[in-house]
Motif scaffolding. Structure first.
Motif, PDB file in Angstrom:
ATOM      1  N   LEU A 123       0.834  -1.200   0.000  1.00 14.52           N
ATOM      2  CA  LEU A 123       0.000   0.000   0.000  1.00 14.52           C
ATOM      3  C   LEU A 123       0.869   1.250   0.000  1.00 14.52           C
ATOM      4  O   LEU A 123       1.981   1.262   0.536  1.00 14.52           O
ATOM      5  N   ASP A 124       0.339   2.321  -0.601  1.00 10.66           N
ATOM      6  CA  ASP A 124       1.051   3.603  -0.552  1.00 10.66           C
ATOM      7  C   ASP A 124       0.995   4.197   0.849  1.00 10.66           C
ATOM      8  O   ASP A 124       1.896   4.937   1.255  1.00 10.66           O
ATOM      9  N   GLU A 125      -0.082   3.894   1.592  1.00 10.63           N
ATOM     10  CA  GLU A 125      -0.213   4.382   2.960  1.00 10.63           C
ATOM     11  C   GLU A 125       0.588   3.496   3.906  1.00 10.63           C
ATOM     12  O   GLU A 125       0.684   2.286   3.716  1.00 10.63           O
ATOM     13  N   GLY A 126       1.169   4.103   4.928  1.00 11.80           N
ATOM     14  CA  GLY A 126       1.886   3.333   5.929  1.00 11.80           C
ATOM     15  C   GLY A 126       0.912   2.626   6.858  1.00 11.80           C
ATOM     16  O   GLY A 126      -0.067   3.224   7.304  1.00 11.80           O
ATOM     17  N   VAL A 127       1.176   1.357   7.148  1.00 15.24           N
ATOM     18  CA  VAL A 127       0.325   0.572   8.042  1.00 15.24           C
ATOM     19  C   VAL A 127       1.181   0.022   9.171  1.00 15.24           C
ATOM     20  O   VAL A 127       2.247  -0.561   8.945  1.00 15.24           O
ATOM     21  N   LEU A 128       0.690   0.214  10.406  1.00 15.66           N
ATOM     22  CA  LEU A 128       1.409  -0.215  11.603  1.00 15.66           C
ATOM     23  C   LEU A 128       0.432  -0.950  12.510  1.00 15.66           C
ATOM     24  O   LEU A 128      -0.645  -0.426  12.812  1.00 15.66           O
ATOM     25  N   ILE A 129       0.769  -2.177  12.913  1.00 17.32           N
ATOM     26  CA  ILE A 129      -0.069  -2.935  13.840  1.00 17.32           C
ATOM     27  C   ILE A 129       0.736  -3.182  15.102  1.00 17.32           C
ATOM     28  O   ILE A 129       1.900  -3.609  15.044  1.00 17.32           O
TER      29      ILE A 129
ATOM     30  N   GLY B  37       2.646   3.109  24.343  1.00 13.20           N
ATOM     31  CA  GLY B  37       3.428   2.131  25.087  1.00 13.20           C
ATOM     32  C   GLY B  37       3.358   0.736  24.520  1.00 13.20           C
ATOM     33  O   GLY B  37       4.012  -0.182  25.024  1.00 13.20           O
ATOM     34  N   SER B  38       2.580   0.533  23.452  1.00 13.36           N
ATOM     35  CA  SER B  38       2.452  -0.801  22.861  1.00 13.36           C
ATOM     36  C   SER B  38       3.666  -1.118  21.993  1.00 13.36           C
ATOM     37  O   SER B  38       4.473  -0.241  21.676  1.00 13.36           O
ATOM     38  N   ARG B  39       3.772  -2.396  21.600  1.00 17.48           N
ATOM     39  CA  ARG B  39       4.921  -2.841  20.808  1.00 17.48           C
ATOM     40  C   ARG B  39       4.502  -3.154  19.371  1.00 17.48           C
ATOM     41  O   ARG B  39       3.390  -3.607  19.119  1.00 17.48           O
ATOM     42  N   VAL B  40       5.398  -2.944  18.439  1.00 19.46           N
ATOM     43  CA  VAL B  40       5.127  -3.140  17.010  1.00 19.46           C
ATOM     44  C   VAL B  40       5.140  -4.628  16.682  1.00 19.46           C
ATOM     45  O   VAL B  40       6.073  -5.342  17.045  1.00 19.46           O
ATOM     46  N   VAL B  41       4.090  -5.100  15.976  1.00 18.71           N
ATOM     47  CA  VAL B  41       4.058  -6.495  15.505  1.00 18.71           C
ATOM     48  C   VAL B  41       4.080  -6.573  13.984  1.00 18.71           C
ATOM     49  O   VAL B  41       4.412  -7.613  13.421  1.00 18.71           O
ATOM     50  N   PHE B  42       3.697  -5.491  13.296  1.00 20.12           N
ATOM     51  CA  PHE B  42       3.714  -5.491  11.823  1.00 20.12           C
ATOM     52  C   PHE B  42       3.901  -4.082  11.308  1.00 20.12           C
ATOM     53  O   PHE B  42       3.321  -3.129  11.830  1.00 20.12           O
ATOM     54  N   VAL B  43       4.734  -3.934  10.285  1.00 18.28           N
ATOM     55  CA  VAL B  43       4.884  -2.666   9.567  1.00 18.28           C
ATOM     56  C   VAL B  43       4.967  -2.988   8.082  1.00 18.28           C
ATOM     57  O   VAL B  43       5.553  -3.994   7.685  1.00 18.28           O
ATOM     58  N   ASN B  44       4.367  -2.154   7.241  1.00 23.42           N
ATOM     59  CA  ASN B  44       4.476  -2.402   5.801  1.00 23.42           C
ATOM     60  C   ASN B  44       5.609  -1.559   5.208  1.00 23.42           C
ATOM     61  O   ASN B  44       6.260  -0.764   5.903  1.00 23.42           O
ATOM     62  N   ASN B  45       5.848  -1.748   3.925  1.00 24.95           N
ATOM     63  CA  ASN B  45       6.995  -1.103   3.264  1.00 24.95           C
ATOM     64  C   ASN B  45       6.896   0.416   3.304  1.00 24.95           C
ATOM     65  O   ASN B  45       7.900   1.115   3.505  1.00 24.95           O
TER      66      ASN B  45
ATOM     67  N   ALA C 149      -2.707   1.334  12.927  1.00 28.14           N
ATOM     68  CA  ALA C 149      -2.545   2.747  12.590  1.00 28.14           C
ATOM     69  C   ALA C 149      -2.256   2.862  11.101  1.00 28.14           C
ATOM     70  O   ALA C 149      -1.448   2.104  10.553  1.00 28.14           O
ATOM     71  N   VAL C 150      -2.936   3.791  10.452  1.00 29.33           N
ATOM     72  CA  VAL C 150      -2.725   4.036   9.022  1.00 29.33           C
ATOM     73  C   VAL C 150      -2.253   5.475   8.861  1.00 29.33           C
ATOM     74  O   VAL C 150      -2.901   6.410   9.358  1.00 29.33           O
ATOM     75  N   GLN C 151      -1.136   5.639   8.182  1.00 24.83           N
ATOM     76  CA  GLN C 151      -0.509   6.953   8.023  1.00 24.83           C
ATOM     77  C   GLN C 151      -0.432   7.320   6.558  1.00 24.83           C
ATOM     78  O   GLN C 151      -0.091   6.497   5.708  1.00 24.83           O
ATOM     79  N   ARG C 152      -0.789   8.548   6.241  1.00 23.52           N
ATOM     80  CA  ARG C 152      -0.680   9.051   4.876  1.00 23.52           C
ATOM     81  C   ARG C 152       0.045  10.395   4.913  1.00 23.52           C
ATOM     82  O   ARG C 152      -0.357  11.301   5.639  1.00 23.52           O
ATOM     83  N   ASP C 153       1.113  10.524   4.127  1.00 27.55           N
ATOM     84  CA  ASP C 153       1.850  11.781   4.061  1.00 27.55           C
ATOM     85  C   ASP C 153       1.063  12.759   3.183  1.00 27.55           C
ATOM     86  O   ASP C 153       0.847  12.512   1.997  1.00 27.55           O
ATOM     87  N   ILE C 154       0.617  13.867   3.785  1.00 24.84           N
ATOM     88  CA  ILE C 154      -0.205  14.843   3.057  1.00 24.84           C
ATOM     89  C   ILE C 154       0.545  16.156   2.850  1.00 24.84           C
ATOM     90  O   ILE C 154      -0.070  17.189   2.583  1.00 24.84           O
ATOM     91  N   THR C 155       1.864  16.085   2.954  1.00 25.09           N
ATOM     92  CA  THR C 155       2.665  17.305   2.829  1.00 25.09           C
ATOM     93  C   THR C 155       2.445  17.992   1.485  1.00 25.09           C
ATOM     94  O   THR C 155       2.180  19.206   1.428  1.00 25.09           O
ATOM     95  N   GLN C 156       2.543  17.252   0.392  1.00 25.89           N
ATOM     96  CA  GLN C 156       2.379  17.837  -0.930  1.00 25.89           C
ATOM     97  C   GLN C 156       0.956  18.362  -1.136  1.00 25.89           C
ATOM     98  O   GLN C 156       0.759  19.408  -1.758  1.00 25.89           O
ATOM     99  N   ARG C 157      -0.020  17.612  -0.624  1.00 24.05           N
ATOM    100  CA  ARG C 157      -1.405  18.081  -0.756  1.00 24.05           C
ATOM    101  C   ARG C 157      -1.609  19.381  -0.016  1.00 24.05           C
ATOM    102  O   ARG C 157      -2.260  20.314  -0.515  1.00 24.05           O
TER     103      ARG C 157
END
Length: 361
Positions: free
Chosen positions: A156-162, A171-179, A258-266
């Protein structure tokens, strides 16, 4: 007493839950109990001296021939499963356990056979095989679906963090991150997995933004908002972030996604557009000529302050009214036709051209 014991033994033999047969080497039935006769669908008298092969389905004849060769040719007990052919046409399957012996009476070579009806067992076994095959197919389909979803998440173009479930999300720990998320934060998946979020969030968005997220999660159970960030390389920008809980099969919170989208250019484009509009508005407001903007129906959408000086109409009085308000006859009646013809044909007769007209005050 001897007679009584013999009678009891005969009853036990005849009504045992297992069919008992004695066959000669030619396959003829010498002895049989009532259970065996019932299992084969005939009376005991009809069964005696009959060929056992007469009660076998065609599909089992070859297997039975080889089986009897083995029983009479080798020592020990031998087992086989054969399909029966009953007079009532009902299908049945039996398990045979047979052992050959030498009889003191002719025919000398005989075998004893225990006959067990396994029709229901075979049906259950076949049903279980079908269920297992269907289960394997369903599991394979689900595995493929999971792999497809994992591939989609990873790319995905959006960042995904579980992360793990924790009453305090940072305070939680990361179990998954996408590219995309790894690229955004400038770290590899190995650097992020099983790490606490606090240091990463502190570097990216700072304490005030973290507190904002924590407060909204506590109030509503999820977070959605736009935040400023500072990258690992020192660059700045804005992101759109959403954080939601993931429940397990029992409906209990198990993870956060958590889903992250960089909106700097927008955001930069929006600011540039807003600045351009403000500059155009400033120019429009400063010119001495009256400027009017209309829609496809000829309704006045906007005008500059000079409208009141030039035509005598306050802007509030003409906004939302038809432009024909400002035209004398015969142009007033023809104005809607001008617009309609242009929209339908694309041919400009009045539209897009400069003309001098009298205007009404």
């Amino acid at each position: 007493e001897l007679t009584s014991s013999r009678d009891r033994f005969a009853e036990l033999y005849d009504f045992a839950p297992v069919g008992y047969l004695t066959l000669d080497e030619a396959g003829s039935v010498i002895e049989a109990n009532i259970t065996a006769a019932t299992m084969l669908g005939v009376g005991r008298n009809s069964l005696l001296h009959s060929k056992f092969s007469d009660f076998l389905a065609p599909a089992s004849q070859d297997a039975a021939y080889l089986y009897w060769q083995k029983v009479f040719g080798t020592a020990g007990t031998h087992v086989v499963e054969l399909d029966l052919l009953r007079p009532d046409s009902e299908s049945a399957t039996a398990r045979l356990e047979s052992i050959a012996f030498d009889s003191p009476h002719p025919p000398q070579r005989q075998c004893r056979v225990a006959l067990v009806d396994i029709t229901d067992l075979k049906l259950m076994r076949e049903t279980l095989v079908d269920l297992n095959e269907n289960l394997e197919d369903r599991v394979d389909a689900q595995v493929q679906e999971i792999k497809l979803m994992a591939s989609a998440l990873a790319n995905l173009d959006e960042g995904v963090l579980i992360t793990t479930n924790h009453h305090h999300w940072p305070g939680s720990r990361v179990v998954f991150v996408n590219n995309a998320l790894c690229k955004f934060v400038g770290r590899s998946p190995e650097e992020l997995r099983d790490q606490k979020l606090d240091p990463l969030l502190e570097q990216l968005i700072g304490t005030p933004a973290i507190e904002q997220i924590v407060d909204q999660l506590a109030a509503t159970g999820q977070f959605s908002g736009e935040l400023e960030y500072t990258s690992r390389a020192g660059g700045c920008g804005e992101i759109e972030l959403s954080v939601s809980p993931l429940s397990d099969a029992n409906g209990e919170p198990a993870h956060f996604v958590a889903v992250q989208r960089d909106i700097t250019q927008r955001k930069l484009a929006e600011r540039a557009l807003r600045d351009k509009k403000e500059r155009l508005q400033a120019i429009q407001d400063a010119v001495l000529d009256a400027i009017i903007t209309i829609d496809q129906q000829g309704i006045i959408q906007d005008c500059n302050p000079a409208i009141e000086q030039v035509l005598g109409y306050p802007a509030a009085e003409i906004l939302g009214r038809n432009i024909s308000l400002l035209m004398p006859e015969p142009h007033r009646k023809k104005q809607d036709g001008y617009l309609r013809r242009y929209l339908e044909t694309g041919e400009a007769h009045i539209i897009g051209q400069s003309r001098d007209h009298m205007a009404l005050h």
